[in-house]
Motif scaffolding. Structure first.
Motif, PDB file in Angstrom:
ATOM      1  N   GLY A  98       0.615   8.866   6.211  1.00  0.00           N
ATOM      2  CA  GLY A  98       0.064   9.167   4.942  1.00  0.00           C
ATOM      3  C   GLY A  98       1.722   9.575   4.330  1.00  0.00           C
ATOM      4  O   GLY A  98       2.013   9.910   4.500  1.00  0.00           O
ATOM      5  N   THR A  99       1.346   8.978   2.791  1.00  0.00           N
ATOM      6  CA  THR A  99       2.699   9.197   1.739  1.00  0.00           C
ATOM      7  C   THR A  99       2.361  10.936   1.579  1.00  0.00           C
ATOM      8  O   THR A  99       3.970  11.283   1.458  1.00  0.00           O
ATOM      9  CB  THR A  99       3.160   7.778   0.888  1.00  0.00           C
ATOM     10  OG1 THR A  99       2.936   7.145   1.752  1.00  0.00           O
ATOM     11  CG2 THR A  99       3.911   8.130   0.250  1.00  0.00           C
ATOM     12  N   ALA A 100       1.547  10.942   1.100  1.00  0.00           N
ATOM     13  CA  ALA A 100       1.621  12.267   0.792  1.00  0.00           C
ATOM     14  C   ALA A 100       2.111  13.338   1.772  1.00  0.00           C
ATOM     15  O   ALA A 100       2.831  14.665   1.686  1.00  0.00           O
ATOM     16  CB  ALA A 100      -0.122  12.794   0.283  1.00  0.00           C
ATOM     17  N   ASN A 101       1.452  12.941   2.863  1.00  0.00           N
ATOM     18  CA  ASN A 101       2.103  14.636   4.386  1.00  0.00           C
ATOM     19  C   ASN A 101       3.389  13.448   4.587  1.00  0.00           C
ATOM     20  O   ASN A 101       4.158  15.332   4.816  1.00  0.00           O
ATOM     21  CB  ASN A 101       1.149  13.727   5.394  1.00  0.00           C
ATOM     22  CG  ASN A 101      -0.739  14.556   4.851  1.00  0.00           C
ATOM     23  OD1 ASN A 101      -0.440  15.552   4.261  1.00  0.00           O
ATOM     24  ND2 ASN A 101      -1.321  13.471   6.034  1.00  0.00           N
TER      25      ASN A 101
ATOM     26  N   ASP B  75       0.660  -1.237  -0.022  1.00  0.00           N
ATOM     27  CA  ASP B  75      -0.068  -0.072   0.016  1.00  0.00           C
ATOM     28  C   ASP B  75       1.039   1.210  -0.048  1.00  0.00           C
ATOM     29  O   ASP B  75       1.104   1.557   0.653  1.00  0.00           O
ATOM     30  CB  ASP B  75      -0.776   0.169   1.439  1.00  0.00           C
ATOM     31  CG  ASP B  75      -1.529   0.825   0.853  1.00  0.00           C
ATOM     32  OD1 ASP B  75      -1.319   1.887   0.392  1.00  0.00           O
ATOM     33  OD2 ASP B  75      -2.517   1.585   1.827  1.00  0.00           O
ATOM     34  N   PRO B  76       1.186   1.793  -1.498  1.00  0.00           N
ATOM     35  CA  PRO B  76       1.862   2.751  -1.167  1.00  0.00           C
ATOM     36  C   PRO B  76       1.390   3.998  -1.075  1.00  0.00           C
ATOM     37  O   PRO B  76       2.440   5.084  -0.601  1.00  0.00           O
ATOM     38  CB  PRO B  76       2.685   3.039  -2.509  1.00  0.00           C
ATOM     39  CG  PRO B  76       1.549   2.465  -3.649  1.00  0.00           C
ATOM     40  CD  PRO B  76       0.778   1.036  -2.406  1.00  0.00           C
ATOM     41  N   SER B  77       0.298   4.322  -0.010  1.00  0.00           N
ATOM     42  CA  SER B  77      -0.410   5.826   0.249  1.00  0.00           C
ATOM     43  C   SER B  77      -0.123   5.538   1.591  1.00  0.00           C
ATOM     44  O   SER B  77      -0.262   6.847   2.512  1.00  0.00           O
ATOM     45  CB  SER B  77      -1.966   5.486   0.372  1.00  0.00           C
ATOM     46  OG  SER B  77      -2.697   4.514   0.752  1.00  0.00           O
ATOM     47  N   LYS B  78       0.562   4.553   2.173  1.00  0.00           N
ATOM     48  CA  LYS B  78       1.120   4.873   4.194  1.00  0.00           C
ATOM     49  C   LYS B  78       1.903   4.288   4.572  1.00  0.00           C
ATOM     50  O   LYS B  78       2.847   3.032   2.999  1.00  0.00           O
ATOM     51  CB  LYS B  78       0.220   3.746   4.640  1.00  0.00           C
ATOM     52  CG  LYS B  78      -1.378   4.129   4.529  1.00  0.00           C
ATOM     53  CD  LYS B  78      -2.353   3.469   5.213  1.00  0.00           C
ATOM     54  CE  LYS B  78      -3.937   4.226   5.873  1.00  0.00           C
ATOM     55  NZ  LYS B  78      -4.688   3.741   4.129  1.00  0.00           N
TER      56      LYS B  78
ATOM     57  N   TRP C 196       5.005  13.745  -4.489  1.00  0.00           N
ATOM     58  CA  TRP C 196       4.353  12.310  -4.476  1.00  0.00           C
ATOM     59  C   TRP C 196       3.420  12.535  -5.127  1.00  0.00           C
ATOM     60  O   TRP C 196       3.095  13.479  -5.187  1.00  0.00           O
ATOM     61  CB  TRP C 196       4.600  11.948  -3.270  1.00  0.00           C
ATOM     62  CG  TRP C 196       3.869  10.965  -2.368  1.00  0.00           C
ATOM     63  CD1 TRP C 196       2.290  10.765  -2.754  1.00  0.00           C
ATOM     64  CD2 TRP C 196       4.623   9.427  -3.113  1.00  0.00           C
ATOM     65  NE1 TRP C 196       2.411   9.763  -2.314  1.00  0.00           N
ATOM     66  CE2 TRP C 196       2.838   9.009  -3.123  1.00  0.00           C
ATOM     67  CE3 TRP C 196       5.398   8.561  -3.601  1.00  0.00           C
ATOM     68  CZ2 TRP C 196       3.403   7.195  -3.253  1.00  0.00           C
ATOM     69  CZ3 TRP C 196       5.283   7.615  -3.080  1.00  0.00           C
ATOM     70  CH2 TRP C 196       4.399   6.608  -3.864  1.00  0.00           C
TER      71      TRP C 196
ATOM     72  N   TRP D 119      11.745   3.045   1.208  1.00  0.00           N
ATOM     73  CA  TRP D 119      11.417   4.899   1.719  1.00  0.00           C
ATOM     74  C   TRP D 119      12.211   5.956   1.932  1.00  0.00           C
ATOM     75  O   TRP D 119      12.343   6.992   1.179  1.00  0.00           O
ATOM     76  CB  TRP D 119      10.100   5.041   2.527  1.00  0.00           C
ATOM     77  CG  TRP D 119       9.126   3.929   2.410  1.00  0.00           C
ATOM     78  CD1 TRP D 119       8.350   3.387   2.733  1.00  0.00           C
ATOM     79  CD2 TRP D 119       7.938   4.843   1.753  1.00  0.00           C
ATOM     80  NE1 TRP D 119       7.119   3.030   2.813  1.00  0.00           N
ATOM     81  CE2 TRP D 119       6.917   3.702   2.413  1.00  0.00           C
ATOM     82  CE3 TRP D 119       7.783   5.083   0.954  1.00  0.00           C
ATOM     83  CZ2 TRP D 119       6.203   4.326   0.915  1.00  0.00           C
ATOM     84  CZ3 TRP D 119       7.000   6.021  -0.470  1.00  0.00           C
ATOM     85  CH2 TRP D 119       5.683   5.089  -0.287  1.00  0.00           C
TER      86      TRP D 119
END
Length: 61
Positions: free
Chosen positions: A48-51, A12-15, A60, A27
Motif C-alpha cells: 500500500g502506497t500510503a503505508n 494503480d498508484p495506491s499500490k 503521500w 517509486w
C-alpha cells in the motif's frame, strides 16, 4: 503490466509493484530513496502506497 511507455506513472498508484523495473524506478524517484529502502518498506508494511510512504518518512500525496 503497463505497456504504455509514455504513461507518467503506475496504473494503480495506491499500490506499489516491485515486479516491473520501470515501476521500481518510478517509486524510488518519487520518494527519493534507494531500491533497497523501497523493497525493505514494502516487505515490512505491504505494498500500500500510503503505508510505504509512512515507513519511508515521506508524504503521500
Amino acid at each position: 503490466m503497463n505497456d504504455d511507455l509514455e504513461r507518467p506513472g503506475p496504473e494503480d498508484p495506491s499500490k506499489i509493484s516491485l515486479t516491473e523495473a520501470w515501476e521500481v524506478r518510478y517509486w524510488t524517484k518519487r520518494f527519493n530513496v534507494t531500491e533497497a529502502q523501497l523493497r525493505e518498506c514494502v516487505r515490512r508494511v505491504g505494498n500500500g502506497t500510503a503505508n510505504v510512504a509512512q515507513c519511508l518518512g515521506k508524504k503521500w500525496p
